[in-house]
Write an enzyme that holds these catalytic residues in place. Structure first.
Site, mmCIF file in Angstrom:
data_model
loop_
_atom_site.group_PDB
_atom_site.id
_atom_site.type_symbol
_atom_site.label_atom_id
_atom_site.label_comp_id
_atom_site.label_asym_id
_atom_site.label_seq_id
_atom_site.Cartn_x
_atom_site.Cartn_y
_atom_site.Cartn_z
ATOM 1 N N SER A 1 2.389 108.619 66.431
ATOM 2 C CA SER A 1 3.335 107.993 65.270
ATOM 3 C C SER A 1 3.778 106.820 65.241
ATOM 4 O O SER A 1 4.455 106.858 66.587
ATOM 5 C CB SER A 1 4.155 108.579 64.092
ATOM 6 N N TYR B 1 2.687 102.229 61.417
ATOM 7 C CA TYR B 1 3.757 101.778 60.178
ATOM 8 C C TYR B 1 3.933 100.322 59.946
ATOM 9 O O TYR B 1 4.811 99.686 61.285
ATOM 10 C CB TYR B 1 4.846 102.536 60.048
ATOM 11 N N THR C 1 -1.263 103.639 58.125
ATOM 12 C CA THR C 1 -0.595 104.316 56.707
ATOM 13 C C THR C 1 -0.497 103.320 56.214
ATOM 14 O O THR C 1 0.147 102.267 56.059
ATOM 15 C CB THR C 1 -0.440 105.247 57.914
ATOM 16 N N HIS D 1 -0.869 111.785 52.669
ATOM 17 C CA HIS D 1 0.659 112.699 53.633
ATOM 18 C C HIS D 1 0.879 113.781 53.011
ATOM 19 O O HIS D 1 2.316 113.820 53.038
ATOM 20 C CB HIS D 1 1.520 111.494 52.943
ATOM 21 N N LYS E 1 -5.238 104.767 56.593
ATOM 22 C CA LYS E 1 -5.026 106.392 56.062
ATOM 23 C C LYS E 1 -4.073 106.374 54.516
ATOM 24 O O LYS E 1 -2.714 105.559 54.595
ATOM 25 C CB LYS E 1 -3.895 107.013 57.147
HETATM 26 C C1 LIG Z 1 6.818 115.673 59.676
HETATM 27 C C2 LIG Z 1 6.149 115.039 59.259
HETATM 28 C C3 LIG Z 1 5.637 113.994 59.489
HETATM 29 C C4 LIG Z 1 4.712 112.684 59.284
HETATM 30 N N1 LIG Z 1 4.945 111.448 60.081
HETATM 31 C C5 LIG Z 1 3.892 111.223 59.785
HETATM 32 C C6 LIG Z 1 3.855 109.721 59.771
HETATM 33 O O1 LIG Z 1 5.108 108.934 61.089
HETATM 34 N N2 LIG Z 1 2.933 108.873 59.893
HETATM 35 C C7 LIG Z 1 1.880 109.663 59.575
HETATM 36 O O2 LIG Z 1 0.681 108.324 59.185
HETATM 37 N N3 LIG Z 1 2.281 110.669 58.565
HETATM 38 C C8 LIG Z 1 2.727 111.033 58.798
HETATM 39 N N4 LIG Z 1 2.753 112.545 58.454
HETATM 40 C C9 LIG Z 1 1.870 112.734 57.545
HETATM 41 C C10 LIG Z 1 0.346 113.357 58.557
HETATM 42 O O3 LIG Z 1 -0.276 112.765 59.365
HETATM 43 C C11 LIG Z 1 -0.480 113.970 58.005
HETATM 44 O O4 LIG Z 1 -1.250 113.304 56.570
HETATM 45 C C12 LIG Z 1 -0.095 115.622 56.789
HETATM 46 O O5 LIG Z 1 0.855 116.062 57.797
HETATM 47 C C13 LIG Z 1 -1.244 116.187 56.351
HETATM 48 O O6 LIG Z 1 -0.547 116.957 55.781
HETATM 49 P P1 LIG Z 1 -0.245 119.027 55.505
HETATM 50 O O7 LIG Z 1 0.698 118.721 56.799
HETATM 51 O O8 LIG Z 1 0.071 119.728 54.741
HETATM 52 O O9 LIG Z 1 -2.032 119.557 56.357
HETATM 53 C C14 LIG Z 1 3.766 113.365 58.144
HETATM 54 C C15 LIG Z 1 3.837 114.528 58.061
HETATM 55 C C16 LIG Z 1 5.075 115.422 58.086
HETATM 56 C C17 LIG Z 1 4.973 117.060 57.505
#
Ligand SMILES: Cc1cc2nc3c(=O)[nH]c(=O)nc-3n(C[C@H](O)[C@H](O)[C@H](O)COP(=O)(O)O)c2cc1C
Length: 387
Positions: free
Chosen positions: A128, A152, A178, A284, A260
């Protein structure tokens, strides 16, 4: 390879002969509860929480419950191979580690642990932009592992170009852009505790080490971290981009690009028209639009519309091996694992991630075989029944 991943089961039972049990549960649905016990309220809420009422977090799970696997017998499924190919590149298993920011809020090793675990398991990690560690340090920890970079998209072109150049130079092969988090959703878990990691200086390692970003500051982030944070936050959040800006990324990124956060079939078609190489069907993890449709519910129609033109990946709600199988059967080329591996990180650092991911892949491998399939390519919607 016969049950390569499934052999984690044998390993665990054999360890039992020496009175050893796994470091923590093998039931991924219990991980959130265990993480609750080791994390402070702020970090736990940030990881587990969703947008608004949490309706979409729940919907993601409910959607998996509506599909059931219909096992087939006597199919000679002894020899199995979870290998697949994504964007033309072979992968040992159809599972990547999702981009998750600010991992140091759950464990001091943060993204470095994730990078090491992914390399050890032979899986692809997606780093990320909101990482707690620099692009270069994560690359070093990942060694000759496979890594993608998640952007991002800053509203400053010089900084964007610089981030892309650094990622490329550090061996990140694929760019994941994303789209669904151009500004933060209303997240009561975090609001109630006034907890936003970035303002507290977590998840800023990449911009703070970036020459283009640093050149814009009156004082370096070391001299005046607060000022640097206040300059970074509006640069990477708060500004939406447009479809007609995608050529800019294509111009400055030499490699595949994956969008994404796609949830509508027309957006998937636009991604094809824009020449993108892949998409991640994702909401997300229910963290952005409260009340948004479950990601799994839109997967089949998106696959039907575009899978002949680009690779469709999936995340949001994957918890078990059976969940991975269902998403693959509905047409995903591979899935991104999210919160479960972060709970593994919280509970045991790099070893904790390995334990969680090996467990989910073992479950996938065994479930694949027991339902009468040898490879992900054997799966199709016929593998499932909607209840
Ligand atoms: C704590 C946390 C931080 C996240 N940070 C990012 C990020 O920095 N960039 C991004 O594209 N998605 C981020 N996501 C989304 C994840 O890439 C992913 O889409 C998501 O966790 C999928 O859902 P699930 O964990 O319920 O399976 C984040 C998710 C969580 C839980």
């Amino acid at each position: 390879m016969a049950g390569q991943w499934g052999s984690y089961q044998n390993e665990i039972y054999l360890q039992g002969l020496a009175d050893r049990v796994p470091p923590f549960t093998t039931d991924p649905t219990r991980l959130e509860g265990l993480a609750r016990e080791v994390l402070a309220d702020g970090p736990f809420g940030y990881v587990a929480g969703g947008a608004g009422s949490g309706a979409t977090v729940a919907a993601n799970r409910e959607a998996f419950g509506r599909w059931r696997i219909v096992p087939r017998m006597l199919t000679d499924a002894t020899q199995r191979d979870l290998g697949t190919s994504v964007l033309g590149v072979p992968m040992a298993a159809p599972v990547l580690l999702a981009p998750i920011g600010v991992q140091s809020i759950v464990h001091p090793d943060g993204e470095l642990a994730t990078a090491r675990a992914a390399a050890a398991l032979g899986l692809t990690m997606v780093l990320s932009t909101a990482s707690s560690t620099t692009i270069e340090d994560v690359a070093a920890a990942n060694g000759d592992g496979s890594r993608w970079y998640q952007l991002y998209w800053p509203n400053d072109n010089e900084v964007t170009i610089s981030l892309l150049q650094r990622a490329k130079a550090a061996g990140f092969t694929t760019l994941v852009v994303t789209l669904d988090t151009w500004t933060l959703a209303w997240r009561p878990h975090d609001l109630d505790q006034s907890y936003l990691p970035f303002i507290r200086g977590f998840g800023t390692a990449i911009p703070f080490s970036d020459p283009a970003f640093r050149a814009k500051l009156a004082k370096s982030p070391e001299e005046d971290p607060q000022m640097a944070i206040l300059q970074w936050i509006p640069m990477f959040t708060g500004t939406d981009h447009r479809w007609d800006q995608l050529p800019f990324l294509r111009e400055h990124w030499d490699g595949p690009i994956v969008l994404k956060g796609i949830q509508h079939v027309d957006d998937a078609r636009r991604a094809c028209d824009a020449g993108m190489d892949g998409i991640v069907v994702s909401n997300h993890g229910g963290r952005q639009v409260d009340g948004a449709v479950a990601a799994l519910d839109v997967l089949p129609e998106i696959v039907a519309a575009v899978s002949d033109r680009l690779d469709v990946l999936f995340d949001s709600g994957i918890r078990t091996g059976a969940d991975v199988l269902k998403a693959l059967a509905l047409g995903a080329k591979a899935v991104l694992l999210g919160r479960p591996y972060v709970y593994g990180l919280a509970l045991g650092g790099e070893d904790g991630i390995r334990h969680v991911v090996r467990g989910i892949l073992a479950d996938l491998d065994l479930t694949l075989g027991l339902s009468g399939n040898r490879t992900p390519a054997d799966l199709s919607p016929d593998t499932l029944r909607r209840t």
